[in-house]
Design a protein around this motif. Structure first.
Motif, PDB file in Angstrom:
ATOM      1  N   TYR A 122      26.054  39.545 -42.183  1.00  0.00           N
ATOM      2  CA  TYR A 122      27.188  40.080 -42.956  1.00  0.00           C
ATOM      3  C   TYR A 122      27.530  41.499 -42.500  1.00  0.00           C
ATOM      4  O   TYR A 122      28.705  41.871 -42.476  1.00  0.00           O
ATOM      5  N   GLN A 123      26.508  42.282 -42.128  1.00  0.00           N
ATOM      6  CA  GLN A 123      26.812  43.630 -41.612  1.00  0.00           C
ATOM      7  C   GLN A 123      27.634  43.538 -40.330  1.00  0.00           C
ATOM      8  O   GLN A 123      28.445  44.408 -40.046  1.00  0.00           O
ATOM      9  N   ALA A 124      27.393  42.492 -39.547  1.00  0.00           N
ATOM     10  CA  ALA A 124      28.165  42.273 -38.315  1.00  0.00           C
ATOM     11  C   ALA A 124      29.440  41.467 -38.589  1.00  0.00           C
ATOM     12  O   ALA A 124      30.109  41.013 -37.662  1.00  0.00           O
ATOM     13  N   ARG A 125      29.739  41.262 -39.895  1.00  0.00           N
ATOM     14  CA  ARG A 125      30.945  40.551 -40.346  1.00  0.00           C
ATOM     15  C   ARG A 125      30.959  39.105 -39.856  1.00  0.00           C
ATOM     16  O   ARG A 125      31.987  38.560 -39.463  1.00  0.00           O
ATOM     17  N   ARG A 126      29.758  38.497 -39.934  1.00  0.00           N
ATOM     18  CA  ARG A 126      29.651  37.059 -39.656  1.00  0.00           C
ATOM     19  C   ARG A 126      29.092  36.379 -40.905  1.00  0.00           C
ATOM     20  O   ARG A 126      28.208  36.943 -41.553  1.00  0.00           O
ATOM     21  N   PRO A 127      29.589  35.181 -41.251  1.00  0.00           N
ATOM     22  CA  PRO A 127      29.013  34.479 -42.392  1.00  0.00           C
ATOM     23  C   PRO A 127      27.644  33.917 -42.038  1.00  0.00           C
ATOM     24  O   PRO A 127      27.356  33.668 -40.859  1.00  0.00           O
ATOM     25  N   SER A 128      26.826  33.740 -43.035  1.00  0.00           N
ATOM     26  CA  SER A 128      25.515  33.171 -42.785  1.00  0.00           C
ATOM     27  C   SER A 128      24.983  32.652 -44.106  1.00  0.00           C
ATOM     28  O   SER A 128      25.478  33.034 -45.169  1.00  0.00           O
ATOM     29  N   TYR A 129      23.984  31.789 -44.055  1.00  0.00           N
ATOM     30  CA  TYR A 129      23.498  31.214 -45.303  1.00  0.00           C
ATOM     31  C   TYR A 129      21.987  31.087 -45.324  1.00  0.00           C
ATOM     32  O   TYR A 129      21.389  30.544 -44.392  1.00  0.00           O
TER      33      TYR A 129
END
Ligand SMILES: *Cc1c(COP(=O)(O)O)cnc(C)c1O
Length: 388
Positions: A236-243
């Motif tokens: 999220y800090q790199a502006r990518r979604p993740s779960y």
């Protein structure tokens, strides 16, 4: 509680309308571009709030106690020694949590309302050489503020990771994670961060993350394990979604809104406002002849005050204050819980909120047949608030 009551307890606090609007918004997907940006922004801004240049933020669904649990789960290995500088109820809770993960814990205590002396702390550090030391920046049970800067420096000197419970302090009381050499600071959303209950927040220094990476034993708690959460935060800090586990989407949007307000005010201005509001309230209690729990004025917290009932007055005072639309809290420290009350003054609290609170306390005291100069508390508070 009426919709117009003023909540002056040590969390949950009064929340800004923009924060509450974020809570009520239609919930977007946790992998939508809009949410990814909001989460990333919140993580970035947390560093500015903790004054941490290079810390790793964690935002996880849960309360402040979970944030403490997560810090312990990831940093403690069985047999590690730990020192707890206890200033009350929540410090003791940290000791219990550390023990649960197998730490050999030394708890340093002082009489209620004070802080163990730096000599006592230094001696414990020198003899036990602990892996970590915990301090509670503001102990919500006593209204005592510890000198975190000084204690963290001592911890560093003896090679201990310095862990701060900032739950009733962060974003209100002065705190400079990088400058003070604090390795871990944990907090929760519902206190000075100004977001409804539900977020456990932590900021880990690079040294704390190295200590985690160097563990020999797997973290014995699946949900708490940074191995699961670190890639998510980094994404999220790199502006990518993740779960890994579904984030509390609306709470994160509310956090984004609140952090914007906090940083819009500016950390230095915010520290100063909290100091002055606290001083005004504490001066009012003095003017009314009420004794406070902290054993000296320099130990009084900027976010909460703990005040003894005067002779002849008991906890029925709380109901009287409430009948004027102001909600304050009772005592929490088991051995003296019935003898004092607590007032939270953090986050969005204004001079007007504070005066309403002092006024309601005066009216409650008057109806309790306590003798004092009506208006003396308000006047003392006004004198301090002139400087706001
Ligand atoms: C409120 C508080 C906690 C516990 O937080 P919860 O969100 O209630 O779990 C821990 N430490 C301090 C200093 C607190 O004020």
């Amino acid at each position: 509680m009426s919709e117009r009551d003023l909540l002056m307890i040590p969390g949950p606090i009064e929340f800004e309308p923009a924060v509450l609007r974020a809570m009520g918004r239609p919930t977007p997907s946790h992998v939508s571009p809009e949410f990814v940006e909001a989460f990333g922004e919140a993580l970035d801004r947390l560093r500015e709030v903790f004054l941490s240049e290079d810390g790793q933020p964690f935002v996880i669904a849960g309360s402040g106690t979970l944030a403490m649990d997560i810090a312990a789960a990831n940093l403690v290995e069985p047999g590690d020694s730990a020192v707890v500088v206890s200033t009350g109820y929540f410090s003791d809770r940290f000791a219990d949590i550390l023990k649960r993960y197998g730490a050999d814990v030394t708890v340093l205590r002082a009489e209620p309302g004070s802080v163990p002396s730096s000599d006592v702390v230094e001696q414990a550090l020198a003899t036990t050489r602990p892996r970590l030391m915990t301090t509670t920046q503001v102990d919500t049970s006593t209204g005592v503020a510890a000198n975190v800067e000084e204690l963290a420096a001592l911890g560093q000197e003896y090679g201990a990771l310095s862990v701060v419970d900032g739950v009733c302090a962060t974003a209100g009381a002065e705190f400079r994670q990088t400058d003070w050499g604090v390795d871990v600071c944990v907090t929760a959303s519902q206190k000075a961060i100004g977001v409804p209950p539900g977020l456990a927040l932590a900021m880990m220094s690079p040294k704390a993350m190295e200590a985690f990476e160097a563990r020999k034993v797997e973290v014995p708690n699946y949900y708490a394990d940074f191995a699961n959460w670190l890639p998510i935060m980094q994404a999220y800090q790199a502006r990518r979604p993740s779960y890994f586990a579904t984030p509390p989407v609306n709470l994160v949007l509310a956090l984004q809104a609140s952090l914007r307000i906090i940083l819009g005010e500016g950390m230095e201005a915010r520290f100063r406002r909290h100091r002055l509001i606290a001083r005004a309230f504490q001066a009012a209690m003095e003017a009314l002849g009420l004794r406070q729990l902290p054993t000296s004025p320099d130990l009084r917290a900027p976010t909460i005050s703990a005040v003894y009932y005067p002779d002849g007055v008991d906890s029925s005072l709380l109901g009287k204050i409430r009948s004027d639309g102001v909600v304050v809290a009772g005592g929490l420290l088991p051995q003296i819980a019935g003898r004092y009350f607590r007032v939270g003054h953090m986050g969005a609290v204004s001079a007007g909120d504070l005066l309403a609170t002092v006024g309601a306390i005066e009216r409650g005291l008057q109806r309790s047949d306590y003798e004092f100069d009506l208006g003396a508390g308000l006047e003392a508070a006004q004198r301090v608030l002139e400087r706001l």
